[in-house]
Enzyme design. Structure first.
Site, short mmCIF file in Angstrom:
data_model
loop_
_atom_site.label_atom_id
_atom_site.label_comp_id
_atom_site.label_asym_id
_atom_site.label_seq_id
_atom_site.Cartn_x
_atom_site.Cartn_y
_atom_site.Cartn_z
N CYS A 1 0.85 -1.20 0.00
CA CYS A 1 0.00 0.00 0.00
C CYS A 1 0.88 1.25 0.00
O CYS A 1 0.54 2.26 -0.65
CB CYS A 1 -0.94 0.01 1.21
SG CYS A 1 -2.35 -1.09 1.04
N HIS B 1 -6.33 -2.52 -1.24
CA HIS B 1 -5.72 -3.51 -0.33
C HIS B 1 -6.61 -4.75 -0.23
O HIS B 1 -7.65 -4.74 0.42
CB HIS B 1 -5.49 -2.93 1.06
CG HIS B 1 -4.79 -3.90 1.96
ND1 HIS B 1 -3.42 -4.13 1.91
CD2 HIS B 1 -5.25 -4.74 2.91
CE1 HIS B 1 -3.09 -5.04 2.79
NE2 HIS B 1 -4.19 -5.44 3.41
N HIS C 1 -0.61 -8.55 0.86
CA HIS C 1 -1.34 -7.72 -0.11
C HIS C 1 -1.25 -8.50 -1.42
O HIS C 1 -0.14 -8.77 -1.90
CB HIS C 1 -0.68 -6.33 -0.22
CG HIS C 1 -1.34 -5.36 -1.15
ND1 HIS C 1 -1.66 -4.07 -0.78
CD2 HIS C 1 -1.71 -5.46 -2.45
CE1 HIS C 1 -2.21 -3.43 -1.80
NE2 HIS C 1 -2.24 -4.26 -2.83
N HIS D 1 -0.67 -10.18 -4.75
CA HIS D 1 0.27 -9.83 -5.81
C HIS D 1 0.49 -11.01 -6.72
O HIS D 1 0.46 -12.17 -6.29
CB HIS D 1 1.61 -9.34 -5.23
CG HIS D 1 2.21 -10.24 -4.21
ND1 HIS D 1 1.79 -10.26 -2.90
CD2 HIS D 1 3.19 -11.17 -4.30
CE1 HIS D 1 2.50 -11.16 -2.22
NE2 HIS D 1 3.35 -11.74 -3.06
#
Ligand code: AMP
Length: 113
Positions: free
Chosen positions: A6, A45, A97, A99
């Site tokens: 973030c 997020h 988060h 990815h």
């Protein structure tokens, strides 16, 4: 929020950004496992693949499209590449988060760990 990705999205910590749009950004992994090692992440997020519902499915599809486009841009589209999402601790997810790893530029083993 104490999330490193973030902070990258917010521009609060430096990163080698290669692509941005209104939904995702992509940047070079700080500890590359291949000559091309990018991370494609949603701006929003979302912790992991476990948090993807029908609502986020188009976002995930967009991430796949971006990874394909970046593979081509990075010169590995034809030779081949790998897209990986680690989920949860046993899945090898370290950063909480969502990815997508895009790996290419060398012969990747057929094994999946
Ligand atoms: P994962 O194990 O799937 O959670 O992958 C997290 C990835 O994030 C690892 O490959 C790390 O090298 C990468 N990473 C962690 N911090 C940064 C950062 N500040 N900039 C770029 N990549 C990072």
């Amino acid at each position: 929020m104490d999330c490193i990705f973030c902070k990258i999205v917010a521009g609060q910590i430096p990163s080698d950004v290669v692509y941005t749009d209104d939904r995702v950004i992509a940047f070079r992994d700080i500890n590359p496992m291949a000559p091309v090692h990018l991370l494609i992440i949603p701006r929003e997020h979302i912790v992991s693949l476990n948090d993807i519902t029908e609502r986020e499915t188009p976002l995930l599809g967009h991430m796949v499209q971006v990874s394909k486009q970046l593979a081509k841009q990075q010169g590995v589209g034809t030779k081949g590449y790998r897209v990986v999402i680690n989920c949860g601790s046993q899945g090898g997810q370290v950063v909480q988060h969502l990815h997508m790893h895009l790996l290419g530029g060398r012969e990747l083993s057929g094994g999946l760990g």
